[in-house]
Design a protein around this motif. Structure first.
Motif, mmCIF file in Angstrom:
data_model
loop_
_atom_site.group_PDB
_atom_site.id
_atom_site.type_symbol
_atom_site.label_atom_id
_atom_site.label_comp_id
_atom_site.label_asym_id
_atom_site.label_seq_id
_atom_site.Cartn_x
_atom_site.Cartn_y
_atom_site.Cartn_z
ATOM 1 N N GLY A 250 46.231 38.111 44.698
ATOM 2 C CA GLY A 250 46.471 38.801 43.439
ATOM 3 C C GLY A 250 45.689 38.179 42.304
ATOM 4 N N ALA B 108 51.138 43.509 40.550
ATOM 5 C CA ALA B 108 51.591 42.663 41.666
ATOM 6 C C ALA B 108 52.953 43.148 42.157
ATOM 7 C CB ALA B 108 51.668 41.204 41.218
ATOM 8 N N GLY C 1 49.358 45.223 44.193
ATOM 9 C CA GLY C 1 49.730 44.170 45.125
ATOM 10 C C GLY C 1 50.580 44.675 46.268
ATOM 11 N N GLU D 43 45.767 42.896 48.624
ATOM 12 C CA GLU D 43 45.778 43.356 47.249
ATOM 13 C C GLU D 43 44.611 44.315 47.070
ATOM 14 O OE1 GLU D 43 48.072 41.731 44.865
ATOM 15 O OE2 GLU D 43 48.921 40.822 46.679
#
Lengths: 350, 350, 350, 350
Positions: free
Chosen positions: C59, C173, C201, C211
């Motif tokens: 990420g 994320a 994410g 990701e």
């Protein structure tokens, strides 16, 4: 009535003469010349110790090269939120430093408070693989508010910095202005108080384009020659930048020029105070900041005065009003008292 | 007998005078001054089109900023293996360019051969995600071998570069020396032949510290002001660098200075040829390269001559011998014929 | 009782199976495989438009590559002071971005307030050669405080950003956690609300390491393939990262996993509230923040609960006490209700 | 008949199982887990000394992080002109290294010749402020030509490098293939022969995505954790990359997998030799390079064989013909002998 900046002045005549005098005969480039060698010894005398000196043509470069050399790319450089590095260098420290991070600290009168550094070091999440690591504390002397750090303040800040593993950098674009005010020797005002590296500016003080990065521990400077070169900052006709500094230091010219600029700032501040316009910060170097009504600002400009109006965001909240304008008035070696007085007189007119 | 470099000379008197004359009164910093404004117009006249000009104090910075601006970080900059950029800038192009790659090309007489560019473009694995992408072709004019690219050579190289998607940069640290030799106008020698961006040097040619990055398509220059500033290359007392260029261009001073330097190089080459020391490359600007026996080298140095001995690796193999030394002899606006003749006379002594 | 992070969970079984299934036969590397091609189409379906997608293993890389691509090196990226980018990536955005600057904005509940962006744009000294130029507004969705930006908030922030010339990046994320809470489609929650680039994410949500950087305008992605490669982020056995995403999206697994994590957070928050421990910020995704006495913290840890104690600096001043500890409790697809209930029960013990 | 690369294979079953087995329960992220701790000890056992190990998901990242850590930004990294670093990483070393420079060296059979390093160090203009400083010698083991450096070669090259102040890096993307061929221990093949830092690849050898940067002097690794993190290379679910390596090393799996790949390459080379197609370079690892007529290439492709045709520029000049194609045939742990034999049979068809 030019109070826009100390870089709006020309070149002090002795420095201009030194440039002309250096222009005779041939000399090897890139610092392999007699001017540079003499100057390196002169720096050692002035600062009372062996130093490593690197001359560069701009203050932005001096600052950026200095912090880039003192910090890993994952370092955090603590500086005042008003500092030149944080506000006026278009990211030069981040560029030269391979993506380092500036941590902007608050502080009254343009000065970083020791407690703020301490708190930030203790409170923040630093180091380890996830966080940047505090690497440098950068102090601006004189500050962007026209104030100066006193010796005991520098000592205290340096002690906190060193205890936390940070090197101490001083952005001395107006170092001479601070020096003549604090009645300290160059050594006392720097390494004896804990400063590791100094950006010493001569340009604002009367040179054409001459700044020095001074390492008080020459061992710290390893690789700096390469860094300067690849930063495009090594002048080929290097004798001319050395000659500027040589003249700047000769017969204490640098102190005389700074004293004059400071005296003009004092005169300006006193004159304005007499007519009820008090400086918003103590006038300790060559800058005067005053809040004036919009009408006064307009009248002064109409009369030909030049200066910058600064954002009032740095002022204590209670002093801000919709009508008020924050003027930054900078004096220099070239400021004459008649212009100061004329400015004061115009400011007082109704 | 200084032939070490054209940067060992001082400052040409008219340029020195212009600096002194600019030092009167106040002027805003960072290029907001009348000198800079006038100069920008002057550049447009000289190059017969609108241009975007950025003045900087070093040639290394001019080159590095130029190629960094023309290339993405994953770009490949084609240059001659002898070029200043490849050999003498301590990685400045790579630094300013965020890690771009220089591709060093061979070529006789210090010149990149058109076929070499073509072959390299066709043969190499370029682009896609895995390989860097050719982005710039950089030509040094005059070359590091003291030769010059002729108009038709520049045109051909530019056509190949443009066809391959590369911009054309010219490192003109000795541009004036080339110009006066080729009897072409500045426009013909640059954008009319396909050059996109020129690093125009004045320092080696007689200035104190003055170089210009000239974009012939001003649209290409977007963001360059920020790049220069964060590179620490924007002078605060900017009028003084503009004033140098103004004097450099006035009354065709730049052409006269270059002509003198070239004439001295011709005289030196002719003198040496008369005594059997032929230049290893055509003398087309202000540099003469000769191979001499070790004893001659030692005698010249003992007599006080200064110059650099260069690595013989660039020479055709058959000319290299264990005993021979390759001398680089550079003349400048400040070289006088008596010294040239004295050098020749010494070289001929047995 | 693991509430340390959603990255302490393993891999969701369907994703693990997809990895195993992808491991048959041969497939070209670097994304030239069927899994990747299918996935690219799947992304287009999910987001209801052509997109350019770049898969990366972390990420931090997704965020850093995204903002580096949207910003020039002299750009300023506005983000929340609590954002991962500002606090937990060790300067990755600055590194990938060639020395860009993060501007940390305050805002209640971990969200950047629209007024703060506006004020900062209006008040600051931006652009020109001296100052960095605002280039990107980065929104974290869900935020680091476990809250979410509502559609109208994203729209308003995006409008302000775009009006000021900034691109809008979303650090997603925990995008799925936000999505299932707001009952919006992926398109509505992103480009329809003004988001230009999304870091999506899957790792925290159940993948092994997957990701995606999603450009809603594929034209903006030019050069991104090179940037990813030279950032060391292009996996050679790329099919395995594509396979993770394929399984993540299949049968709306991503939404189910996120719903479970959110449900567990709700259950945890409700349980704690029942015993008088109210969350300090609204629980809108899979994170619960509570202030507990030091004794409770110690009892929980002694019983084997894992979580991080966060700095209380982000809390409203009046809620901070010397004794209190701010616990961050994160649930994931792997959290089971029994552990939640046991934690609550322990927290309530006296 | 897949001979395109060793990264076209899937994941070796024991490694796949280890991933699945690691996916139970919770474990702290970023390397604070038992798998990582066990693995660090395992690395120390395998290499017979304390080491500092950093796991990353790509070989490009491993190389780039390693040389960036060993070199200042003004360093020169010596590598073979065919090396992955020089040709296939889109400038990753330059990016991670802050603009360092790769110096591409020639050498037969894909190996840097000791004399070439020596000559280059002696001949070049290095260091000082003007030139980059040689900082790292990077050896690719096995080489991009499918050959290997023998112990005595590594020792000699390391000695020259160390004498010149260069650190020695080994790009071991195919380290196991080299190791099983040379009958040396991991320690003998690396630090005992002078290697300072090893990029040890497992991905091509059977892992999903697992590479290690191994510092044989842990003190050299200071700051590497930060460098990896800000490079976006620290996996959050780190146990899964550690688990891959754990399985890779268990029961000497890595050696068995490499032995199989090498055996397949030998079989392929022998088979082709029997029909008159001799390898252009010694087959010492898992790559076979052969020159075949265009018709053979087309026939093989039509039959479904996959491989890359490489530029013939690296071949001795006399072997190049307009008609010939240079095939790179790579075997892996997943190659089966039937496919090898089928390929040979097809190649021999007329």
């Amino acid at each position: 009535m030019d109070f826009a900046s100390d870089n709006t002045a020309g070149v002090a005549p002795p420095i201009l003469r030194a440039i002309a005098e250096a222009s005779t005969g041939f000399a090897l480039g890139y610092g392999n010349d007699d001017w540079t060698r003499r100057l390196e010894r002169r720096f050692a005398e002035i600062f009372e110790r062996e130093v490593a000196v690197f001359l560069v043509p701009t203050g932005t470069a001096a600052n950026a090269l200095a912090v880039a050399h003192l910090s890993p790319p994952w370092g955090a450089v603590f500086c005042h939120a008003m500092s030149h590095m944080a506000t006026d260098e278009c990211g030069a420290p981040e560029f030269f430093g391979g993506g380092l991070k500036l941590v902007e600290l608050p502080g009254d009168d343009g000065k970083i408070a020791a407690d703020a550094v301490k708190a930030r070091l203790e409170r923040g999440a630093w180091g380890g693989p996830h966080h940047v690591t505090p690497s440098v504390l950068s102090l601006t002397q004189a500050t962007e508010a026209g104030t100066i750090y006193r010796l005991e303040e520098i000592r205290r800040l340096s002690a906190i910095a060193h205890a936390g593993g940070l090197a101490v950098h001083m952005d001395g674009a107006r170092f001479a202005n601070a020096l003549v005010r604090m009645h300290a020797s160059p050594a006392e005002a720097t390494w004896k108080a804990g400063v590791d590296v100094l950006s010493l500016g001569a340009t604002k003080a009367g040179a054409l384009a001459a700044e020095a990065v001074v390492f008080f521990d020459p061992a710290l400077a390893q690789g700096m020659a390469e860094r300067r070169k690849r930063g495009g900052q090594l002048l080929s006709k290097h004798r001319f930048i050395a000659a500027q500094f040589e003249a700047y230091f000769a017969d204490d010219l640098w102190l005389s020029l700074a004293r004059h600029a400071n005296t003009m700032a004092n005169r300006l501040a006193a004159g304005l105070a007499r007519i009820g316009i008090k400086p918003v910060w103590p006038v300790e170097a060559n800058e005067v900041f005053v809040l004036v009504p919009r009408a006064t600002d307009e009248r002064l400009k109409a009369a030909g005065a030049t200066y910058y109006v600064r954002s009032a965001e740095w002022l204590p909240t209670n002093t801000q009003t919709a009508d008020a304008r924050l003027l930054r008035l900078v004096t220099s070696f070239a400021t004459v008292s008649e212009e100061v007085d004329r400015f004061v007189s115009l400011a007082g007119d109704r």
